[in-house]
Design an enzyme around this catalytic site. Structure first.
Site, PDB file in Angstrom:
ATOM      1  N   ASN A   1       0.811  -1.231   0.000  1.00 27.54           N
ATOM      2  CA  ASN A   1       0.000   0.000   0.000  1.00 27.54           C
ATOM      3  C   ASN A   1       0.839   1.274   0.000  1.00 27.54           C
ATOM      4  O   ASN A   1       0.494   2.254  -0.645  1.00 27.54           O
ATOM      5  CB  ASN A   1      -1.000  -0.016   1.160  1.00 27.54           C
ATOM      6  CG  ASN A   1      -0.331  -0.102   2.509  1.00 27.54           C
ATOM      7  OD1 ASN A   1       0.743  -0.690   2.656  1.00 27.54           O
ATOM      8  ND2 ASN A   1      -0.937   0.490   3.501  1.00 27.54           N
TER       9      ASN A   1
ATOM     10  N   GLU B   1       3.796  -4.904  12.187  1.00 25.08           N
ATOM     11  CA  GLU B   1       2.797  -3.844  12.014  1.00 25.08           C
ATOM     12  C   GLU B   1       1.701  -4.439  11.148  1.00 25.08           C
ATOM     13  O   GLU B   1       1.913  -4.702   9.962  1.00 25.08           O
ATOM     14  CB  GLU B   1       3.444  -2.616  11.378  1.00 25.08           C
ATOM     15  CG  GLU B   1       4.462  -1.997  12.328  1.00 25.08           C
ATOM     16  CD  GLU B   1       5.191  -0.784  11.765  1.00 25.08           C
ATOM     17  OE1 GLU B   1       5.158  -0.572  10.540  1.00 25.08           O
ATOM     18  OE2 GLU B   1       5.792  -0.063  12.561  1.00 25.08           O
TER      19      GLU B   1
ATOM     20  N   CYS C   1      -3.205   1.405   6.459  1.00 30.27           N
ATOM     21  CA  CYS C   1      -3.573   0.634   7.661  1.00 30.27           C
ATOM     22  C   CYS C   1      -4.203   1.527   8.714  1.00 30.27           C
ATOM     23  O   CYS C   1      -4.927   1.057   9.576  1.00 30.27           O
ATOM     24  CB  CYS C   1      -2.336  -0.050   8.222  1.00 30.27           C
ATOM     25  SG  CYS C   1      -1.015   1.121   8.552  1.00 30.27           S
TER      26      CYS C   1
ATOM     27  N   GLU D   1       7.638   0.503  16.465  1.00 32.17           N
ATOM     28  CA  GLU D   1       8.732   1.080  15.688  1.00 32.17           C
ATOM     29  C   GLU D   1       8.605   2.586  15.802  1.00 32.17           C
ATOM     30  O   GLU D   1       7.733   3.102  16.478  1.00 32.17           O
ATOM     31  CB  GLU D   1       8.687   0.552  14.248  1.00 32.17           C
ATOM     32  CG  GLU D   1       8.948  -0.953  14.216  1.00 32.17           C
ATOM     33  CD  GLU D   1       9.018  -1.572  12.825  1.00 32.17           C
ATOM     34  OE1 GLU D   1       9.151  -0.836  11.826  1.00 32.17           O
ATOM     35  OE2 GLU D   1       8.940  -2.805  12.737  1.00 32.17           O
TER      36      GLU D   1
HETATM   37  P1  NAD Z   1       0.136  -9.311   3.110  1.00 35.86           P
HETATM   38  O1  NAD Z   1       0.208  -9.805   4.505  1.00 35.86           O
HETATM   39  O2  NAD Z   1      -0.684 -10.070   2.135  1.00 35.86           O
HETATM   40  O3  NAD Z   1       1.603  -9.258   2.469  1.00 35.86           O
HETATM   41  C1  NAD Z   1       2.635  -8.493   3.040  1.00 35.86           C
HETATM   42  C2  NAD Z   1       3.968  -9.082   2.633  1.00 35.86           C
HETATM   43  O4  NAD Z   1       4.128 -10.358   3.224  1.00 35.86           O
HETATM   44  C3  NAD Z   1       4.148  -9.280   1.143  1.00 35.86           C
HETATM   45  O5  NAD Z   1       5.481  -8.945   0.808  1.00 35.86           O
HETATM   46  C4  NAD Z   1       3.895 -10.766   0.973  1.00 35.86           C
HETATM   47  O6  NAD Z   1       4.525 -11.317  -0.151  1.00 35.86           O
HETATM   48  C5  NAD Z   1       4.496 -11.304   2.252  1.00 35.86           C
HETATM   49  N1  NAD Z   1       3.998 -12.609   2.681  1.00 35.86           N
HETATM   50  C6  NAD Z   1       2.749 -13.113   2.549  1.00 35.86           C
HETATM   51  N2  NAD Z   1       2.676 -14.332   3.131  1.00 35.86           N
HETATM   52  C7  NAD Z   1       3.893 -14.594   3.662  1.00 35.86           C
HETATM   53  C8  NAD Z   1       4.448 -15.695   4.370  1.00 35.86           C
HETATM   54  N3  NAD Z   1       3.724 -16.761   4.689  1.00 35.86           N
HETATM   55  N4  NAD Z   1       5.744 -15.619   4.746  1.00 35.86           N
HETATM   56  C9  NAD Z   1       6.478 -14.541   4.463  1.00 35.86           C
HETATM   57  N5  NAD Z   1       6.028 -13.487   3.766  1.00 35.86           N
HETATM   58  C10 NAD Z   1       4.739 -13.499   3.375  1.00 35.86           C
HETATM   59  O7  NAD Z   1      -0.310  -7.792   3.227  1.00 35.86           O
HETATM   60  P2  NAD Z   1      -0.647  -6.790   2.021  1.00 35.86           P
HETATM   61  O8  NAD Z   1      -1.915  -7.240   1.410  1.00 35.86           O
HETATM   62  O9  NAD Z   1       0.565  -6.611   1.178  1.00 35.86           O
HETATM   63  O10 NAD Z   1      -0.863  -5.407   2.800  1.00 35.86           O
HETATM   64  C11 NAD Z   1      -2.074  -5.009   3.321  1.00 35.86           C
HETATM   65  C12 NAD Z   1      -2.151  -5.311   4.804  1.00 35.86           C
HETATM   66  O11 NAD Z   1      -1.071  -4.688   5.475  1.00 35.86           O
HETATM   67  C13 NAD Z   1      -3.400  -4.785   5.469  1.00 35.86           C
HETATM   68  O12 NAD Z   1      -3.868  -5.738   6.396  1.00 35.86           O
HETATM   69  C14 NAD Z   1      -2.914  -3.546   6.208  1.00 35.86           C
HETATM   70  O13 NAD Z   1      -3.691  -3.161   7.312  1.00 35.86           O
HETATM   71  C15 NAD Z   1      -1.544  -3.975   6.616  1.00 35.86           C
HETATM   72  N6  NAD Z   1      -0.683  -2.821   6.871  1.00 35.86           N
HETATM   73  C16 NAD Z   1      -0.341  -2.521   8.168  1.00 35.86           C
HETATM   74  C17 NAD Z   1       0.451  -1.399   8.440  1.00 35.86           C
HETATM   75  C18 NAD Z   1       0.822  -1.037   9.844  1.00 35.86           C
HETATM   76  O14 NAD Z   1       1.705  -0.206  10.012  1.00 35.86           O
HETATM   77  N7  NAD Z   1       0.218  -1.614  10.871  1.00 35.86           N
HETATM   78  C19 NAD Z   1       0.897  -0.602   7.382  1.00 35.86           C
HETATM   79  C20 NAD Z   1       0.523  -0.941   6.087  1.00 35.86           C
HETATM   80  C21 NAD Z   1      -0.262  -2.049   5.837  1.00 35.86           C
END
Ligand code: NAD
Length: 494
Positions: free
Chosen positions: A164, A263, A297, A475
């Protein structure tokens, strides 16, 4: 109409991984697709387990090499050069980020890429200024002893980022990890590999030693992500993404007891009291619901408004939402596309569910029709819903799109109770002109971050993170330095 102001930097060449200072672009590839029109942007080299292993070994070797012998000041000077170089190549970074995400030019310029550079500078400054603890102690022989701590790196750090805010969120972890002397293996989201690939070039250009920053592309399960988080020689994982992914990573990391900083997702509430500045609350809530097409997020997906103001607030919010211009990144639009067609399907399934759960769709609820190539993209209408029960799935589950549910409340206690009735705990926004209430309510929010009369106002020194399903650890500022360091106490008998 879709004029691309800056050329996409990887047009016609595959995006490489960076392993031990070597750009690797052979082997399996996957496609990077534009969310603006569905066109193929580039192919991306997918790291398999063997390449991830090479990256981890290169990182370990770098810790034993010249990088491990640099002083904090020398390391941080190098990071300031990274920031400078990002700024010199600013337009390329903006173009890469926009191509992958479709986000607006204005946001990519003022937030994503600007913050990416700022992250390197901020953590270089913080790490340089950091002191250490010292405790004198008495000993039975009266001579005493002196304890002092030194900050050592944790070792090899895996950084896993979402799509995002790809560059902002990746550099938010890479910068402090390097400032603390670690070596990094970074994996951007498969949806957004381009700005990370440019960062790999920048690391080489400014002379970051080989193996200190490694980049592997790929997916999660069965691909680079899983190989990285389960690698026995990775010491720490800094991850931003979905809560369910965090849980999966935690399981993978358990055997080698890695340090974790997570996060994760949110289902954030905004509380609007009847004594709030109406215009400010409406425009702030517009921002907190629709920024980045709702894909932040920190976004508010649950808006609670004190009953006397509720109807007027819904009307004004809906008027604002209908006025939002949907379009491509270079069209001066307010709302770009979602990240992909697959994500649009997920968000649309919640639009349908909201109807099935007897909500009223006040505005939006569908997909815009352009009559041009944008119909091949992932655009969606901003949507406001009312009338859902508090236990409806649309009120409980993170949707991560431009949608909010607006519900009335009758008392401060009820507002607090509704806001906290969720398994998530990332942020809350409180809108009121009553100072005492502001402090009282803010404290009762079960979240990591509260804004009073604003949203997404960030000082990089402050703690950032969530409670419950929204994360693990903090963080930001010294909290990042603490996670990426292993303090060692040295006790000297005097
Ligand atoms: P996602 O969890 O699908 O993927 C995030 C990353 O993790 C990607 O690089 C993906 O390839 C990797 N990944 C997925 N499965 C994995 C596994 N089993 N092992 C290792 N790596 C793996 O998230 P997304 O769809 O890319 O992002 C959206 C989500 O992120 C939303 O839930 C949002 O709320 C959250 N988010 C949180 C914050 C925060 O600061 N709290 C900030 C931004 C986004």
């Amino acid at each position: 109409m879709l004029t691309q102001a800056y050329p996409y930097p990887f047009a016609g060449r595959p995006l490489p991984c960076l392993v031990g200072g070597e750009l690797v672009s052979h082997g399996r590839t996957f496609e990077n697709i534009s969310p603006v029109n569905g066109a193929l942007l580039a192919t991306v080299t997918e790291a398999d387990a063997a390449l991830v292993d090479r990256a981890v070994r290169a990182a370990r070797a770098a810790l034993r090499g010249p990088w491990g012998r640099l002083s904090t000041a020398e390391r941080c000077n190098l990071l300031r050069k990274v920031a400078e170089r990002i700024e010199q190549r600013f337009d390329e970074f903006v173009s890469a980020e926009i191509a992958d995400t479709g986000k607006t030019l204005e946001q990519a310029r003022s937030l994503d890429i600007a913050r990416g550079a700022a992250n390197f500078r901020a953590y270089a400054d913080l790490a340089t200024a950091r002191g250490s603890e010292c405790f004198e102690m008495a000993t039975p022989d009266g001579r005493g002893a002196l304890n002092y701590s030194v900050h050592k790196p944790v070792g090899v750090v895996a950084v896993i980022a979402p799509w995002n805010m790809p560059f902002l969120l990746m550099t938010w972890k890479v910068a402090p990890a390097l400032a603390c002397g670690n070596a990094v293996v970074a994996k951007p989201s498969e949806e957004t590999p381009s700005s990370a690939a440019l960062l790999a070039e920048v690391m080489q250009e400014v002379g970051v030693p080989p193996g200190v920053f490694n980049l592997v592309h790929g997916f999660g399960p069965g691909s680079a992500g899983e190989a990285l988080v389960s690698h026995p020689d990775v010491n720490a994982i800094a991850f931003t993404g979905e809560s369910a992914t965090g849980a999966a990573i935690m399981r993978s990391a358990a055997d080698s007891v890695k340090a974790l900083s997570f996060e994760l997702g949110g289902k954030n509430a905004a509380l609007v009291f009847a004594d709030a500045d109406f215009e400010a609350a409406v425009s702030g809530t517009m921002r907190s619901v629709f920024s980045n097409c709702g894909q932040v997020c920190l976004c508010s997906e649950r808006v609670y408004v004190e009953r006397p103001m509720h109807a007027r607030f819904v009307d004004e919010l809906a008027r604002g939402a209908r006025r939002l211009k949907i379009g491509g990144p270079y069209e001066g639009a307010d709302l770009g596309p979602l990240i992909s067609r697959a994500h649009r399907e997920k968000v649309l399934s919640y639009y349908r569910l909201a109807r099935e759960e007897h909500g009223e769709i006040v505005c939006g609820g569908g997909v815009p029709a352009f009559g041009d190539e944008r119909d091949g993209g992932a655009f969606i209408e901003p949507t406001i819903v009312t009338g859902l029960a508090e236990d409806a799935r649309c009120v409980k589950e993170e949707i991560f799109g431009p949608i909010c549910h607006v519900a009335p409340f009758d008392s401060e206690e009820q507002a607090v109770q509704m806001a906290n009735a969720t398994r998530y705990g990332l942020t809350a926004a409180v809108w009121t002109s009553n100072l005492q209430r502001a402090h009282r309510v803010a404290r009762q929010m079960e979240v990591g971050m509260v804004w009073v009369n604003d949203w997404y106002l960030r000082d990089l020194r402050t703690p950032f993170g969530g409670v419950k399903l929204s994360g693990l650890g903090r963080e930001g500022g010294m909290h990042s330095l603490a996670f990426f360091s292993a303090p060692m106490n040295i006790c000297v008998k005097l």
